[in-house]
Design a protein around this motif. Structure first.
Motif: not given
Length: 152
Positions: A28-31, A51-57, A120-134
């Motif tokens: 789920p996109r919410t997760t 950003m992520h709090a706003g998207m959840l709202r 796997t998708t959840l793992t990629l979602a963690i990687g996705q946000v971490n890609f933009f951390v720097p």
């Protein structure tokens, strides 16, 4: 920091591919949003948190759930699957002086709630946000301001 997309145009396409990969509806996109919000909190990025709090709202999440992500372990607002996902992102992003960050027990708990594609998708979602951390930590974008309006 200069506009990273202007300097490396492939970043826009890469960002789109990452969003599509995590948007395959197996989780789920919410997760995913909750996990990415928690990631922003863990790395100390106000930009990512806002950003992520706003998207959840915008997705209709309650203020209670959004606010409680920081204290999810004792908050009554999350499903067992969401708790497993939040535990997973914490394990990935929190150094463990005792050794392994993602123990087999945590992986097994996540696997009880998510099939192999979803995990796997959840793992990629963690990687996705971490890609933009720097970019968030080095570039210091202003929270709530569109990237197109703030990169120099």
């Amino acid at each position: 920091m200069s506009d990273p997309v202007a300097l490396v145009p492939e970043l826009k396409e890469l960002s789109g591919w990452l969003f599509r990969a995590t948007g395959n509806r197996s989780v789920p996109r919410t997760t995913i949003g909750l996990v990415q919000l928690r990631a922003g909190q863990l790395v100390g990025s106000t930009y990512l948190v806002v950003m992520h709090a706003g998207m959840l709202r915008k997705a209709g999440e309650s203020e209670e759930r959004i606010t409680a992500v920081a204290t999810w372990r004792d908050a009554p607002y999350f499903t067992p699957a969401e708790r497993a996902a939040l535990a997973l992102v914490e394990a990935v992003l929190t150094p463990n002086p005792a050794g392994e960050r993602v123990p087999d027990e945590l992986y097994a708990e996540a696997a009880r709630h998510f099939d192999p594609t979803a995990l796997t998708t959840l793992t990629l979602a963690i990687g996705q946000v971490n890609f933009f951390v720097p970019l968030a930590l080095i570039g210091k974008p202003v929270p709530g301001v569109a990237p197109s309006e703030q990169w120099t």
